[in-house]
Design a protein around this motif. Structure first.
Motif, PDB file in Angstrom:
ATOM      1  N   ILE A   7       0.856  -1.189   0.000  1.00 38.00           N
ATOM      2  CA  ILE A   7       0.000   0.000   0.000  1.00 38.00           C
ATOM      3  C   ILE A   7       0.890   1.235   0.000  1.00 38.00           C
ATOM      4  CG2 ILE A   7      -1.928  -1.182   1.104  1.00 38.00           C
ATOM      5  CD1 ILE A   7      -1.102   0.093   3.759  1.00 38.00           C
ATOM      6  N   GLU A   8       0.307   2.367  -0.381  1.00 38.83           N
ATOM      7  CA  GLU A   8       1.082   3.615  -0.479  1.00 38.83           C
ATOM      8  C   GLU A   8       0.869   4.482   0.744  1.00 38.83           C
ATOM      9  OE1 GLU A   8      -1.573   4.640  -3.898  1.00 38.83           O
ATOM     10  OE2 GLU A   8       0.304   5.418  -4.656  1.00 38.83           O
ATOM     11  N   GLU A   9       0.376   3.889   1.809  1.00 34.35           N
ATOM     12  CA  GLU A   9       0.027   4.649   3.006  1.00 34.35           C
ATOM     13  C   GLU A   9       0.477   3.893   4.254  1.00 34.35           C
ATOM     14  OE1 GLU A   9      -4.180   5.219   2.547  1.00 34.35           O
ATOM     15  OE2 GLU A   9      -3.930   6.500   0.787  1.00 34.35           O
ATOM     16  N   ALA A  10       0.358   4.570   5.406  1.00 34.39           N
ATOM     17  CA  ALA A  10       0.825   4.024   6.681  1.00 34.39           C
ATOM     18  C   ALA A  10      -0.152   2.971   7.224  1.00 34.39           C
ATOM     19  CB  ALA A  10       0.961   5.174   7.681  1.00 34.39           C
ATOM     20  N   THR A  46       8.763   4.472  -2.698  1.00 34.45           N
ATOM     21  CA  THR A  46       7.690   5.420  -3.024  1.00 34.45           C
ATOM     22  C   THR A  46       6.578   4.711  -3.795  1.00 34.45           C
ATOM     23  OG1 THR A  46       8.652   5.933  -5.171  1.00 34.45           O
ATOM     24  CG2 THR A  46       9.424   7.255  -3.311  1.00 34.45           C
ATOM     25  N   SER A  47       5.517   5.454  -4.095  1.00 35.41           N
ATOM     26  CA  SER A  47       4.419   4.917  -4.919  1.00 35.41           C
ATOM     27  C   SER A  47       4.958   4.398  -6.249  1.00 35.41           C
ATOM     28  CB  SER A  47       3.375   5.997  -5.204  1.00 35.41           C
ATOM     29  OG  SER A  47       2.702   6.330  -4.031  1.00 35.41           O
ATOM     30  N   ASP A  48       5.831   5.172  -6.872  1.00 40.24           N
ATOM     31  CA  ASP A  48       6.386   4.747  -8.168  1.00 40.24           C
ATOM     32  C   ASP A  48       7.203   3.459  -8.019  1.00 40.24           C
ATOM     33  OD1 ASP A  48       5.245   6.950  -9.334  1.00 40.24           O
ATOM     34  OD2 ASP A  48       7.087   8.140  -9.365  1.00 40.24           O
ATOM     35  N   GLY A  67      -2.765   9.718  -9.109  1.00 38.12           N
ATOM     36  CA  GLY A  67      -1.962  10.917  -8.867  1.00 38.12           C
ATOM     37  C   GLY A  67      -0.496  10.705  -9.160  1.00 38.12           C
ATOM     38  N   HIS A  68      -0.046   9.467  -9.105  1.00 38.87           N
ATOM     39  CA  HIS A  68       1.326   9.126  -9.495  1.00 38.87           C
ATOM     40  C   HIS A  68       1.343   8.307 -10.797  1.00 38.87           C
ATOM     41  CE1 HIS A  68       2.965  10.696  -5.767  1.00 38.87           C
ATOM     42  NE2 HIS A  68       2.098   9.981  -5.084  1.00 38.87           N
ATOM     43  N   LEU A  69       0.436   7.333 -10.874  1.00 34.92           N
ATOM     44  CA  LEU A  69       0.425   6.413 -12.019  1.00 34.92           C
ATOM     45  C   LEU A  69       0.084   7.126 -13.334  1.00 34.92           C
ATOM     46  CD1 LEU A  69       0.709   3.437 -12.829  1.00 34.92           C
ATOM     47  CD2 LEU A  69      -1.705   3.103 -12.248  1.00 34.92           C
ATOM     48  N   THR A 144       2.919  24.716  -3.634  1.00 34.86           N
ATOM     49  CA  THR A 144       1.948  23.696  -3.243  1.00 34.86           C
ATOM     50  C   THR A 144       2.370  22.332  -3.751  1.00 34.86           C
ATOM     51  OG1 THR A 144       0.199  25.362  -3.362  1.00 34.86           O
ATOM     52  CG2 THR A 144      -0.501  23.059  -3.381  1.00 34.86           C
ATOM     53  N   ARG A 145       2.555  21.394  -2.822  1.00 34.28           N
ATOM     54  CA  ARG A 145       2.929  20.036  -3.251  1.00 34.28           C
ATOM     55  C   ARG A 145       1.694  19.281  -3.733  1.00 34.28           C
ATOM     56  NH1 ARG A 145       1.411  14.477  -2.056  1.00 34.28           N
ATOM     57  NH2 ARG A 145       3.023  13.219  -2.990  1.00 34.28           N
ATOM     58  N   THR A 146       1.828  18.708  -4.925  1.00 33.41           N
ATOM     59  CA  THR A 146       0.820  17.800  -5.446  1.00 33.41           C
ATOM     60  C   THR A 146       1.506  16.454  -5.683  1.00 33.41           C
ATOM     61  OG1 THR A 146       1.255  18.162  -7.801  1.00 33.41           O
ATOM     62  CG2 THR A 146      -0.231  19.719  -6.724  1.00 33.41           C
ATOM     63  N   MET A 147       0.681  15.443  -5.959  1.00 36.89           N
ATOM     64  CA  MET A 147       1.263  14.186  -6.436  1.00 36.89           C
ATOM     65  C   MET A 147       1.915  14.474  -7.798  1.00 36.89           C
ATOM     66  SD  MET A 147      -1.534  11.363  -5.174  1.00 36.89           S
ATOM     67  CE  MET A 147      -2.978  12.388  -5.456  1.00 36.89           C
ATOM     68  N   THR A 148       2.537  13.452  -8.370  1.00 36.17           N
ATOM     69  CA  THR A 148       3.498  13.707  -9.439  1.00 36.17           C
ATOM     70  C   THR A 148       2.953  13.661 -10.866  1.00 36.17           C
ATOM     71  OG1 THR A 148       4.096  11.372  -9.223  1.00 36.17           O
ATOM     72  CG2 THR A 148       5.439  12.943  -8.023  1.00 36.17           C
ATOM     73  N   PRO A 167       7.464  12.984  -3.781  1.00 36.29           N
ATOM     74  CA  PRO A 167       6.872  11.794  -3.163  1.00 36.29           C
ATOM     75  C   PRO A 167       6.232  12.118  -1.814  1.00 36.29           C
ATOM     76  CG  PRO A 167       9.131  11.361  -3.879  1.00 36.29           C
ATOM     77  CD  PRO A 167       8.914  12.845  -3.976  1.00 36.29           C
ATOM     78  N   TYR A 168       5.262  11.312  -1.470  1.00 38.30           N
ATOM     79  CA  TYR A 168       4.492  11.456  -0.224  1.00 38.30           C
ATOM     80  C   TYR A 168       5.400  11.570   0.999  1.00 38.30           C
ATOM     81  CZ  TYR A 168       0.249  10.054   2.516  1.00 38.30           C
ATOM     82  OH  TYR A 168      -0.842   9.973   3.337  1.00 38.30           O
ATOM     83  N   GLY A 169       6.412  10.738   1.036  1.00 38.56           N
ATOM     84  CA  GLY A 169       7.276  10.657   2.211  1.00 38.56           C
ATOM     85  C   GLY A 169       8.139  11.880   2.438  1.00 38.56           C
ATOM     86  N   VAL A 184      -1.854  18.901  -0.695  1.00 42.99           N
ATOM     87  CA  VAL A 184      -3.220  18.464  -0.985  1.00 42.99           C
ATOM     88  C   VAL A 184      -3.361  16.975  -0.656  1.00 42.99           C
ATOM     89  CG1 VAL A 184      -4.989  18.402  -2.782  1.00 42.99           C
ATOM     90  CG2 VAL A 184      -3.034  19.942  -3.039  1.00 42.99           C
ATOM     91  N   ASN A 185      -4.324  16.631   0.209  1.00 46.95           N
ATOM     92  CA  ASN A 185      -4.565  15.225   0.556  1.00 46.95           C
ATOM     93  C   ASN A 185      -5.862  15.105   1.343  1.00 46.95           C
ATOM     94  OD1 ASN A 185      -2.946  12.790  -0.011  1.00 46.95           O
ATOM     95  ND2 ASN A 185      -1.196  14.064   0.571  1.00 46.95           N
ATOM     96  N   PRO A 186      -6.417  13.905   1.476  1.00 48.53           N
ATOM     97  CA  PRO A 186      -7.599  13.740   2.319  1.00 48.53           C
ATOM     98  C   PRO A 186      -7.271  13.925   3.801  1.00 48.53           C
ATOM     99  CG  PRO A 186      -7.261  11.802   0.915  1.00 48.53           C
ATOM    100  CD  PRO A 186      -6.055  12.649   0.800  1.00 48.53           C
ATOM    101  N   PRO A 209     -12.378  14.107  -5.489  1.00 49.97           N
ATOM    102  CA  PRO A 209     -12.186  13.014  -4.542  1.00 49.97           C
ATOM    103  C   PRO A 209     -10.787  12.435  -4.738  1.00 49.97           C
ATOM    104  CG  PRO A 209     -13.515  12.262  -6.402  1.00 49.97           C
ATOM    105  CD  PRO A 209     -13.174  13.707  -6.663  1.00 49.97           C
ATOM    106  N   PHE A 210     -10.175  11.931  -3.657  1.00 51.42           N
ATOM    107  CA  PHE A 210      -8.941  11.169  -3.823  1.00 51.42           C
ATOM    108  C   PHE A 210      -9.342   9.745  -4.179  1.00 51.42           C
ATOM    109  CE2 PHE A 210      -5.463   8.484  -2.956  1.00 51.42           C
ATOM    110  CZ  PHE A 210      -4.314   9.240  -2.990  1.00 51.42           C
ATOM    111  N   LEU A 211      -8.901   9.300  -5.338  1.00 53.11           N
ATOM    112  CA  LEU A 211      -9.206   7.941  -5.784  1.00 53.11           C
ATOM    113  C   LEU A 211      -7.905   7.178  -5.941  1.00 53.11           C
ATOM    114  CD1 LEU A 211     -11.715   8.890  -8.624  1.00 53.11           C
ATOM    115  CD2 LEU A 211     -12.293   8.033  -6.342  1.00 53.11           C
TER     116      LEU A 211
END
Ligand code: 6CS
Length: 313
Positions: A7-10, A46-48, A67-69, A144-148, A167-169, A184-186, A209-211
């Motif tokens: 997963i790309e999250e904690a 990272t997600s990538d 957001g990355h893919l 402003t940081r966005t995904m890539t 990257p998120y981290g 930007v994030n949920p 929405p974050f999908l």
């Protein structure tokens, strides 16, 4: 048999809740013959990096956010368009479950060695900033940081911000060191990554929405025995409604936790007229998307728009 799911999250995140439930059901429905190990963000990069490992077959399943893919699959960036979906989560969920969307999106994955299992909602995108933002003029000069994915950079550029991909981290320390001013994030992610500690405002504009997409390795899935494949498909189908309810309660709980932990945190709820200013700026992004995603992108966007119309009606 052991399957690996990244997963790309904690741990404790929305993606983790889904992954744990998936793992539980796989063990249950295979009578323990298959167990799924869940790797949280950071364990494998990272997600990538995770997506790359999934493509190479080092993982059987992974979460991979558009957001990355979207860098690798430009057509998928339709899911990132701001002010495309309705303001109502149930309507958006119904639209995303539309078979026409599945049919348009599914073929984008096998050329990369991937297979789409599910499109999952994680909650509304929220802007966390160090200065109040109510209109595009307030975004001027705000790093402003966005995904890539490039469409996100183009979107925040259109909003007048100074977008930066990373990257998120890396977001927390970048905010802390004033290398960026906003992200930007949920809500749940803002809490668990502690972004609220290093920003002062939560700006709720419901821009998108974050999908995320839940993916499998293509060859792995194709090589599964039919019965096991049916078990996996059944679990994914049964879990389709799971996150809709779960993310809503987790996002609200985490908001309360942040406000309790940092009473000076200010929530800005944009008025309809204020949202309208951003909505207008977001419209030309459809053309930017189409320029980059071509004919295939047109088909995905058409499918999305007609599914949203049907869900509305
Ligand atoms: O902002 C990001 O990069 C990440 N945010 C979330 C909530 N999930 C995964 C994604 O990579």
């Amino acid at each position: 048999t052991q399957w690996r799911l990244a997963i790309e999250e904690a741990p404790g995140s929305v993606q983790d809740a889904y992954a744990q439930e998936f793992a539980r059901l796989v063990a249950e429905r295979t009578d323990g013959a298959v167990s799924v190990t869940v790797y949280p963000y950071g364990a494998l990069g990272t997600s990538d990096d995770i997506t790359e490992q999934l493509r190479m077959g080092g993982l059987q399943f992974a979460m991979s956010s558009p957001g990355h893919l979207g860098k690798s699959i430009p057509e998928l960036q339709a899911l990132l368009l701001h002010f495309l979906f309705t303001d109502d989560e149930a309507t958006n969920r119904a639209a995303l479950a539309d078979p026409e969307i599945r049919a348009a999106v599914e073929p984008l994955f096998p050329p990369l060695g991937l297979e789409l299992m599910s499109i999952l909602p994680e909650g509304w995108m929220v802007w966390t900033t160090k200065q109040p933002v109510r209109g595009p003029e307030d975004f001027a000069g705000i790093k402003t940081r966005t995904m890539t994915s490039p469409l996100l950079l183009a979107t925040y550029d259109a909003f007048g911000a100074n977008p930066q991909a990373m990257p998120y981290g890396e977001v927390y320390s970048a905010l802390q060191l004033d290398m960026i001013d906003a992200q930007v994030n949920p809500l749940f992610a803002i809490e668990e990554m502690s972004f609220y500690e290093v920003t002062d405002y939560l700006v709720r504009a419901k821009p998108a929405p974050f999908l995320t997409t839940f993916l499998s390795n293509h060859d792995f899935l194709a090589g599964l025995a039919p019965e096991l494949r049916a078990t996996v498909d059944g679990i994914v189908a049964d879990l389709e409604p799971f996150l809709a309810e779960h993310q809503r309660s987790v996002n609200e709980e985490r908001l309360a936790e942040m406000l309790a932990a940092k009473p000076s945190l200010t929530v800005i709820e944009l008025e309809p007229a204020e949202r309208e200013a951003f909505r207008e700026l977001a419209q030309p992004l459809r053309d930017v998307y189409l320029e980059r995603a071509g004919q295939g992108g047109q088909e995905v966007l058409d499918a999305l728009e007609s599914a949203i119309e049907r869900a509305r009606g």
